[in-house]
Design a protein around this motif. Structure first.
Motif: not given
Length: 255
Positions: A40, A43, A119, A122
């Motif tokens: 995350i 990203l 996940q 992303s």
């Protein structure tokens, strides 16, 4: 602590979990959640890089050369982050397989759905950022839908858009090369045809009886097919051009 309704599977645990099969529940739990939030964060970093690069182009003092240099650097960083996130996703999968087969987690459907949505989603969003910067770098017109940080469906459609552009570019290059080779073959055919045709001489005697022998000093005219050879005009016996043929006058001389 293992699940109460999903028993452990000692046969599948080492087969699927591999290295994670030798770890305890807190260990592969820690691996999963650490890498989960790391992806995350990657990203977020990729989106910040893309946004800062695109904002530079909106500044009044922006320079195209500087923008392209920043774009190349940003594309390199985002590509590296994409591969880093892919490695973390692989470790997450092993941790989830260890949770499922080595610990017997009852709520694995929630784990897998969350992993797929956040996940894998992303990772695809980071790929969309790379595709958007690639379009900017090579001055390729972007598709009408959102590509950077787009949903997985839009990013996959963006990949199809690039494949379409590549196929169209390949078709245009093949068509252009085929047309060029055809023109070269046509020119070579014309050259060989013109070089193989030798000038033919067709004597045409004007106002002279063919049965009689020309007297000394008598002139005869001949029509010579010389094609496009302009050197015939420099001949002393050249008279004129008629119907594409050179008219020359020759004088009979008897020894």
């Amino acid at each position: 602590m293992g699940g109460q309704f999903s028993p452990k599977d000692p046969m599948r645990c080492p087969h699927y979990a591999r290295f994670a099969a030798h770890l305890e529940r807190p260990q592969f739990d820690g691996i999963y959640w650490t890498f989960f939030f790391s992806v995350i964060f990657i990203l977020f970093v990729s989106s910040w890089i893309y946004q800062s690069t695109m904002r530079y182009r909106e500044k009044p003092e922006n320079c195209e050369h500087t923008f392209r240099r920043k774009l190349k650097i940003s594309l390199a960083w985002c590509t590296a982050l994409f591969f880093l996130a892919a490695i973390l996703l692989i470790f997450e999968v092993f941790a989830l397989l260890a949770l499922q087969f080595c610990d017997g987690e009852d709520l694995m459907s929630l784990y897998w759905s969350t992993w797929t949505m956040l996940q894998l989603g992303s990772e695809i969003a980071i790929l969309g950022i790379n595709l958007a910067m690639w379009h900017q770098l090579f001055n390729v017109r972007q598709p009408l839908w959102a590509l950077a940080l787009g949903t997985p469906v839009l990013v996959v459609a963006g990949i199809g858009h690039i494949i379409h552009l590549a196929l169209r570019m390949f078709y245009k290059k093949a068509k252009k090369s085929r047309r060029a080779s055809k023109d070269v073959r046509g020119e070579m055919t014309e050259v060989s045809a013109s070089s193989s045709s030798a000038p033919t001489i067709k004597p045409e005697r004007e106002h002279v009886d063919q049965a009689s022998t020309p007297a000394t000093g008598e002139s005869m005219c001949f029509a010579i097919d010389v094609g496009d050879d302009e050197r015939v005009r420099q001949w002393p016996s050249f008279v004129r051009m008629s119907d594409g043929k050179a008219i020359v006058r020759l004088t009979a001389i008897h020894a």
